[in-house]
Design an enzyme around this catalytic site. Structure first.
Site, PDB file in Angstrom:
ATOM      1  N   GLU A 172      43.064  52.374  38.931  1.00 32.23           N
ATOM      2  CA  GLU A 172      42.100  52.883  39.728  1.00 32.23           C
ATOM      3  C   GLU A 172      41.746  54.479  39.716  1.00 32.23           C
ATOM      4  OE1 GLU A 172      42.888  51.259  43.998  1.00 32.23           O
ATOM      5  OE2 GLU A 172      44.599  50.512  42.921  1.00 32.23           O
ATOM      6  N   ASP A 411      49.888  41.191  43.329  1.00 32.85           N
ATOM      7  CA  ASP A 411      49.577  42.561  43.653  1.00 32.85           C
ATOM      8  C   ASP A 411      50.859  43.252  42.843  1.00 32.85           C
ATOM      9  OD1 ASP A 411      48.326  44.864  44.264  1.00 32.85           O
ATOM     10  OD2 ASP A 411      48.171  44.409  46.339  1.00 32.85           O
ATOM     11  N   GLU A 460      41.365  43.472  40.704  1.00 35.51           N
ATOM     12  CA  GLU A 460      41.047  44.730  40.999  1.00 35.51           C
ATOM     13  C   GLU A 460      40.889  45.539  40.119  1.00 35.51           C
ATOM     14  OE1 GLU A 460      42.776  47.648  44.733  1.00 35.51           O
ATOM     15  OE2 GLU A 460      44.252  46.611  43.270  1.00 35.51           O
ATOM     16  N   GLU A 466      39.573  50.159  49.790  1.00 31.11           N
ATOM     17  CA  GLU A 466      40.786  50.359  50.457  1.00 31.11           C
ATOM     18  C   GLU A 466      41.103  52.015  50.238  1.00 31.11           C
ATOM     19  OE1 GLU A 466      43.432  47.961  48.112  1.00 31.11           O
ATOM     20  OE2 GLU A 466      43.916  49.792  46.824  1.00 31.11           O
TER      21      GLU A 466
END
Length: 658
Positions: A172, A411, A460, A466
């Site tokens: 990310e 996750d 993701e 988020e």
């Protein structure tokens, strides 16, 4: 046939100077040149513009063998393919697969296959070796002339210059845009990345069919303006750590173990002349292994009422909200009333401290909630950490499938070495055995695995909403939103988790864990349901907020998550994008902009002839000051007209056209 014949003639004419081969795209715009002399190289150009100059490819094996250096071609073969393939749970119900292929046989046991599509070229190595061996290293490089501009997502974690410390990451980050010569040589970047030549040709570097192999990072090699592949070694020892993760303590001296004959991942170079074509590319899907599942009738895409982003922060009720039965019954009632297919029970439903998925939070009666949801035509998905899920995948899937759970959100893998790649495919296979869908977080790009295992609905690997629970406004999320369709989304669907009902206009956004908001306008959030590919699509905000905003909730609930057709109508990477998607005879159109206000003209010629009714959500007159300001209107439209719409800073629009 004529193009392939010409290519063969070119090879014969160049044979006296070296073993060079040319391969063209079916439409003739892209040409790849493969040089198989002292080392194996390839280069690609589009309409005479060099996307990248000769760049080396090869493998080094644990027994000292090198594949590609030298490149001794024993035999060649060619073929062409043109067909439609089914693409369930995707942006279209079927897509065209059309390419020209060149295979170079490098000996008895190795070959390299090149495929040229109308929007790019890819290659992969294929081995017929039956004895086990290890891959010590793989050489991948892209030598790009003229110090082109790059859009690149750096790994956030780890120390500069210490690549091993950077391999553990969540994949990310927003994009750094800079000339190749100014990139940070001490940081890895994860794929995809995009490089734009001065002539406007865009090169998107990614990979596909990433099965039992580490994912590729790239690192810049200034001042040569090159990008080279870097791979995480195979873990030698892992330990419990991080947040219910397996953390690598020590690495082996090789990147992959190989047990027998296999194909290796595709190295993909998407090369387009327009931003719209880049955002429309299907190469990651087309290059993936076809579905391993014979029966996919049980797989149910849809939308999800999600609890974690909004911190279970409902109001107007006579009980304390949190991880308890009353709160989840409230979420289930909301989902049922609005036709939302799923509710997720995120972190906190089980004993995550000890990574024990069989020990349920005592404040939750899970069988009761499953039955309560089933009676209301809602299904439940459970969150699971990587280490907890990996302990006993079969047992966990069997137990909760028998209870009536329909899927897991897994996750915090936070790695993409071969061990994690094997975990993903093993999880997908076992989950499918029990008719469970998966949503993967802490996860690298999908790389086509959603085609191979259609029960892998979402991924993701994106700097999603988020992050706005904690980042300051210097992270420009609206800019990132208009980068995603041209970079990350090219690799496959993404779990961005849009749908915020609190919307911070430029200058008014603030981070908040318990009452989070988006950057940009309400209509920007609505449009993301058409802009992003998400077969399992979250409603990130809490039911109380959605019920206060029923007009917007009705629109979101109505938007499909898989499509019969998708068209990118207008696009400029990092500035704006307009996407139209069709389900049946109904079109949904979304458009977003960065922080620059824009007036966009939307050509409606994609509609069938005749009069259509359009429901329109557009930025309100004061959306530049108050992000929640929007206007809903209805009007008749037809395929001969153009809609002129104004988008506020960070704004957007959303249409339904019947």
């Amino acid at each position: 046939m004529r193009k392939l014949f010409l290519s063969s003639l070119i090879f014969v004419s160049l044979g006296a100077w070296g073993a060079k081969y040319q391969l063209e795209s079916p439409d003739g715009h892209i040409k790849a040149t493969v040089d198989a002399a002292d080392r194996l190289t390839w280069s690609v150009e589009r309409d005479g513009v060099t996307a990248f100059a000769p760049s080396e490819l090869g493998l080094k094996l644990s027994d000292g063998t090198t594949v590609g250096t030298p490149a001794s071609v024993k035999k060649t073969s060619r073929k062409s393919v043109s067909r439609m393939i089914a693409s369930p749970f995707y942006r279209a119900d079927s897509i065209k697969e059309e390419y020209n292929e060149l295979t170079l046989n490098l000996g008895k046991k190795w070959s390299v296959v090149f495929r040229a599509f109308n929007d790019g070229v890819a290659y992969r190595f294929v081995s017929a070796e039956k004895k086990p061996y290890n891959i010590v290293s793989e050489t991948v490089e892209y030598n790009i002339p003229d110090d082109a501009m790059a859009a690149i997502p750096y790994v956030v974690s780890g120390k500069d210059g210490d690549f091993k410390s950077q391999f553990g990451n969540s994949f990310e980050n927003t994009y750094t845009q800079a000339p190749l010569s100014q990139l940070n040589n001490d940081r890895l970047a994860f794929l995809p990345v995009v490089v734009e030549r001065p002539e406007g040709v865009k090169l998107c570097i990614t990979e596909a069919d990433l099965v039992s192999y580490p994912g590729m990072y790239v690192n810049s090699t200034s001042p040569e303006s090159s990008l080279r592949g870097v791979f995480a070694p195979y873990p030698k020892e892992v330990e419990a750590g991080g947040y219910i993760q397996w953390v690598v303590k020590e690495y082996e001296d090789y990147i992959a173990r190989v047990d027998g004959p296999r194909s290796f991942p595709w190295r993909v170079a998407i090369v387009t002349a327009s931003d719209s074509d880049l955002a429309s590319s299907n190469l990651s899907y087309l290059l993936a292994e076809p579905s391993r599942l014979d029966d996919i009738s049980w797989i149910r895409p849809g939308k999800v009422a999600w609890d974690w982003w909004n911190d279970w922060n409902i109001d107007g009720v006579d009980f304390q909200s949190g991880i308890n039965n009353d709160t989840y019954k409230y979420y289930i009632d909301f989902a049922s009333k609005n036709g939302i297919e799923y509710v997720i029970l995120d972190d906190g439903w089980s004993d995550n401290g000890n990574a024990d998925l069989f020990k349920v939070n005592p404040d939750i009666d899970l069988p009761m909630l499953v039955n309560y949801a089933r009676e209301r035509n809602v299904s439940l998905i459970l969150w699971a950490g990587y280490r907890a899920f990996d302990k006993d995948i079969e047992g966990v899937c069997r137990h909760y499938a028998d209870m009536g759970i329909k899927g897991f959100k897994v996750d915090f893998m936070n790695r993409d070495d071969q061990e994690v790649s094997d975990f993903i495919y093993r999880s997908a296979d076992i989950a499918a055995k029990y008719n469970l869908v998966l949503d993967l977080h802490g996860m690298y790009k999908p790389a086509g695995m959603n085609r191979t295992y259609p029960n892998l609905l979402n991924f993701e690997g994106v700097f999603g909403l988020e992050n706005l629970k904690w980042v300051s406004e210097d992270k420009d999320q609206t800019k990132y939103d208009v980068m995603i369709p041209f970079i990350r989304q090219v690799a496959g669907p993404l779990d961005y988790t849009q749908g915020a009902m609190l919307n911070g206009s430029i200058g008014n956004y603030r981070p908040s864990n318990s009452e989070p908001m988006s950057q940009g306008t309400r209509c920007h959030q609505l449009a993301l349901y058409m802009i992003f590919d998400s077969p399992l699509n979250m409603l990130c905000d809490n039911p109380s907020n959605y019920m206060r905003e029923q007009e917007c909730t009705d629109f979101i609930a109505d938007v499909p998550t898989v499509w019969d057709e998708t068209r990118v109508l207008a696009a400029s990477m990092g500035e704006y994008i307009v996407t139209a998607r069709r389900k049946g005879s109904t079109w949904y159109v979304g458009g977003i902009t960065d922080r620059t206000p824009r007036d966009l003209d939307i050509d409606l010629s994609f509609l069938s002839p005749g009069t259509h009714r359009a429901i329109m959500f557009t930025d309100g007159a004061n959306a530049h000051r108050k992000g929640r300001d929007y206007r809903r209107s209805e009007r008749d439209v037809n395929n001969t007209e153009t809609l002129s719409l104004h988008l506020a800073p960070g704004g957007g629009f959303a249409l339904r056209i019947d």
